[in-house]
Design a protein around this motif. Structure first.
Motif, PDB file in Angstrom:
ATOM      1  N   GLY A 112      54.596  26.210  13.092  1.00 58.21           N
ATOM      2  CA  GLY A 112      55.154  27.396  13.378  1.00 58.21           C
ATOM      3  C   GLY A 112      56.845  26.934  13.604  1.00 58.21           C
ATOM      4  N   HIS A 113      56.933  25.938  14.426  1.00 58.54           N
ATOM      5  CA  HIS A 113      58.265  25.589  15.064  1.00 58.54           C
ATOM      6  C   HIS A 113      58.960  24.615  14.222  1.00 58.54           C
ATOM      7  N   ALA A 114      58.732  23.654  13.595  1.00 60.94           N
ATOM      8  CA  ALA A 114      59.029  22.573  12.827  1.00 60.94           C
ATOM      9  C   ALA A 114      58.992  22.692  11.331  1.00 60.94           C
ATOM     10  N   LEU A 115      58.367  23.413  10.883  1.00 65.40           N
ATOM     11  CA  LEU A 115      58.017  24.141   9.545  1.00 65.40           C
ATOM     12  C   LEU A 115      58.678  25.005   9.066  1.00 65.40           C
ATOM     13  N   ALA A 116      58.153  26.398   9.756  1.00 68.32           N
ATOM     14  CA  ALA A 116      58.533  27.795   9.654  1.00 68.32           C
ATOM     15  C   ALA A 116      59.992  27.996  10.568  1.00 68.32           C
ATOM     16  N   LEU A 117      60.167  27.125  11.438  1.00 73.60           N
ATOM     17  CA  LEU A 117      61.359  27.207  12.340  1.00 73.60           C
ATOM     18  C   LEU A 117      61.496  28.418  13.019  1.00 73.60           C
ATOM     19  N   TYR A 118      60.521  28.870  13.804  1.00 75.89           N
ATOM     20  CA  TYR A 118      60.599  29.836  14.590  1.00 75.89           C
ATOM     21  C   TYR A 118      61.059  29.319  16.101  1.00 75.89           C
ATOM     22  N   ARG A 119      61.620  29.924  16.705  1.00 76.42           N
ATOM     23  CA  ARG A 119      62.066  29.630  18.171  1.00 76.42           C
ATOM     24  C   ARG A 119      61.013  30.014  19.214  1.00 76.42           C
ATOM     25  N   THR A 120      60.315  30.853  19.169  1.00 77.63           N
ATOM     26  CA  THR A 120      59.178  31.244  19.988  1.00 77.63           C
ATOM     27  C   THR A 120      58.032  31.628  19.210  1.00 77.63           C
ATOM     28  N   ASP A 121      56.889  31.968  19.832  1.00 76.42           N
ATOM     29  CA  ASP A 121      55.494  32.280  19.312  1.00 76.42           C
ATOM     30  C   ASP A 121      55.324  33.870  18.999  1.00 76.42           C
ATOM     31  N   ASP A 122      56.425  34.511  18.980  1.00 79.28           N
ATOM     32  CA  ASP A 122      56.294  35.989  18.752  1.00 79.28           C
ATOM     33  C   ASP A 122      55.803  36.217  17.402  1.00 79.28           C
ATOM     34  N   TYR A 123      56.117  35.476  16.673  1.00 77.76           N
ATOM     35  CA  TYR A 123      55.821  35.578  15.018  1.00 77.76           C
ATOM     36  C   TYR A 123      54.338  35.557  14.814  1.00 77.76           C
ATOM     37  N   LEU A 124      53.450  35.162  15.759  1.00 75.52           N
ATOM     38  CA  LEU A 124      52.117  34.885  15.376  1.00 75.52           C
ATOM     39  C   LEU A 124      51.421  36.062  15.293  1.00 75.52           C
ATOM     40  N   ASP A 125      51.992  37.217  15.827  1.00 76.24           N
ATOM     41  CA  ASP A 125      51.216  38.681  15.752  1.00 76.24           C
ATOM     42  C   ASP A 125      51.908  39.264  14.727  1.00 76.24           C
ATOM     43  N   GLN A 126      53.036  38.876  13.960  1.00 73.21           N
ATOM     44  CA  GLN A 126      53.655  39.592  13.232  1.00 73.21           C
ATOM     45  C   GLN A 126      52.800  39.309  11.590  1.00 73.21           C
ATOM     46  N   PRO A 127      53.086  40.287  10.566  1.00 78.02           N
ATOM     47  CA  PRO A 127      52.600  39.915   9.259  1.00 78.02           C
ATOM     48  C   PRO A 127      53.050  38.531   8.556  1.00 78.02           C
ATOM     49  N   CYS A 128      52.094  37.902   8.137  1.00 83.75           N
ATOM     50  CA  CYS A 128      52.033  36.679   7.658  1.00 83.75           C
ATOM     51  C   CYS A 128      53.048  36.307   6.389  1.00 83.75           C
ATOM     52  N   LEU A 129      53.553  37.358   5.783  1.00 78.71           N
ATOM     53  CA  LEU A 129      54.446  37.118   4.658  1.00 78.71           C
ATOM     54  C   LEU A 129      55.752  36.183   4.917  1.00 78.71           C
ATOM     55  N   GLU A 130      56.538  36.720   5.898  1.00 72.19           N
ATOM     56  CA  GLU A 130      57.667  35.836   6.110  1.00 72.19           C
ATOM     57  C   GLU A 130      57.554  34.521   6.833  1.00 72.19           C
TER      58      GLU A 130
END
Length: 425
Positions: free
Chosen positions: A164-182
């Motif tokens: 999530g952080h080194a490949l998808a480059l998200y800064r926080t874990d909020d993305y975990l509960d969002q749709p997986c497409l992005e």
């Protein structure tokens, strides 16, 4: 805007290109900027050999900014080098980020069974196409949260962290509960960028990031744009709630639309947090990075008990930004406590010994409205990330609000081919 036939006047109150994201040269100027009047010691070499970025960013090789540079032909004014490696922090050390099946199987970040599961996940991501139902394996791109996709492949917390952080480059874990497409598309972007050059997915311009605004200024000039450095902005002139011009040194340049950064319109922006950046001068590569002359290290927030990641960006004399044998490492993160410098301590420990460090704490701002009424379009401040994807999203959003249509790479390509006389494909 120039390529689209708009008449562009670019005014900058600074004597150099790039505003807050410029590259500072000579080194003496950097010492002065941070209140160190004694200047650099002789061991730092010639001051003119240095170009130190105030805001460190790398370009994703297959990302939006590189596409903009290629389509607008700004690349004719710039030279790039591939960044040597991408690393992730775990257990006090930097580890190479595995992003291909081969690297996954060789990585020391995972045990044997975890490697197999991660390899299956990477194959799934590589084949994933929301328009091809057979590649989805029962996943709903716009409905299934990313957390459930990780569960499906039985991936452990450490693997989720670096994915999530080194490949998808998200800064926080909020993305975990969002749709997986992005998130899946972000991982694909990383892999595709890596596939272009092999060592890492990142590029960096020779002579520093300050070269980028200069390249765009030259391109704008070809299309009739005018650039004025050292031009103070005394007042933004309004009539009936809309911008009609900018007053500078007794003259008014009239305009229908205005684009600016938050520092020019403090009354039209609100605070959006703070970023701490520490510029460190080193005489050695970072330990655990296989002597890389340039690299990115991401310290995922979970590893440090934080809410947001810490980033380390390393460049060196190989990029014509430092004296021979010297390295520049810049640490950045979103401020979460009253003691910002202590927050980046784990990253600074990776860099020891440090010859000299410069600490900057910046306020982040975002516009309070979309600019359609006043026709003043303000950008957001640069965030803590070490890539340009979030900045490009902001630029494209401003373009859409100004023009009323999405930014189209293809039409940009067609327009510039008319000017340079190239055959259309």
């Amino acid at each position: 805007m120039s390529v689209n036939g708009k008449k562009v006047l670019h005014m900058d109150r600074n004597p150099y290109y790039g505003g807050e994201s410029s590259s500072i040269t000579p080194l003496e100027e950097l010492y002065k900027r941070f209140g160190l009047p004694e200047g650099p010691p002789e061991s730092m070499g010639r001051g003119r050999d240095w170009n130190v970025d105030l805001i460190p960013k790398f370009l994703m090789a297959n990302g939006q900014l590189v596409k903009m540079l290629l389509y607008t032909e700004v690349t004719r004014y710039l030279d790039f080098k591939v960044v040597d490696g991408s690393f992730v922090y775990r257990g006090g050390q930097a580890h190479k980020v595995p992003s291909t099946e081969t690297e996954a199987l060789a990585s020391n970040l995972m045990g044997m069974f975890e490697k197999r599961r991660f390899r299956k996940f990477l194959v799934f991501v590589a084949n994933f196409d929301e328009n091809e139902p057979q590649t989805l394996e029962g996943v709903d791109p716009r409905g299934t949260p990313m957390r459930d996709v990780y569960k499906r492949f039985d991936l452990g917390q450490d693997v989720i962290d670096f994915t999530g952080h080194a490949l998808a480059l998200y800064r926080t874990d909020d993305y975990l509960d969002q749709p997986c497409l992005e998130p899946i598309n972000r991982i694909k972007l990383y892999s595709e960028s890596l596939a272009r050059y092999g060592k890492s997915p990142y590029l960096y311009p020779l002579y520093g990031m300050g070269e980028l605004p200069q390249g765009f200024a030259r391109l704008s000039a070809i299309y009739g744009g005018t650039y004025m450095l050292n031009k103070p902005v005394d007042e933004i002139v309004m009539e009936n709630g809309r911008v009609v011009g900018v007053r500078s040194e007794g003259e008014v340049a009239r305009c229908k639309q205005l684009i600016c950064d938050p520092s020019y319109v403090p009354e039209r922006v609100r605070g959006a947090g703070r970023v701490v950046r520490v510029i460190c001068i080193l005489s050695h590569p970072i330990h655990g990075t296989s002597e890389a002359g340039s690299c990115q290290i991401i310290l995922p927030q979970n590893q440090l008990g934080r809410k947001s990641d810490i980033y380390v960006c390393l460049v060196s004399w190989a990029h014509n930004v430092a004296a021979p044998g010297k390295f520049i490492a810049i640490v950045s993160t979103t401020v979460e406590t009253p003691e910002p410098e202590r927050e980046v301590e784990p990253a600074l420990q990776l860099l020891e010994p440090i010859d000299q460090k410069f600490v900057a704490i910046s306020d982040l701002y975002e516009p309070m409205d979309d600019g359609t009424e006043s026709q003043i379009f303000c950008s957001r401040s640069y965030d803590a990330t070490t890539h340009f994807e979030t900045t490009c999203d902001d630029i494209k959003d401003i373009y859409r609000r100004m023009v009323g249509a999405a930014f189209d790479f293809e039409s940009m390509k067609r327009r510039q081919s008319h000017v340079f006389g190239e055959d259309e494909p």
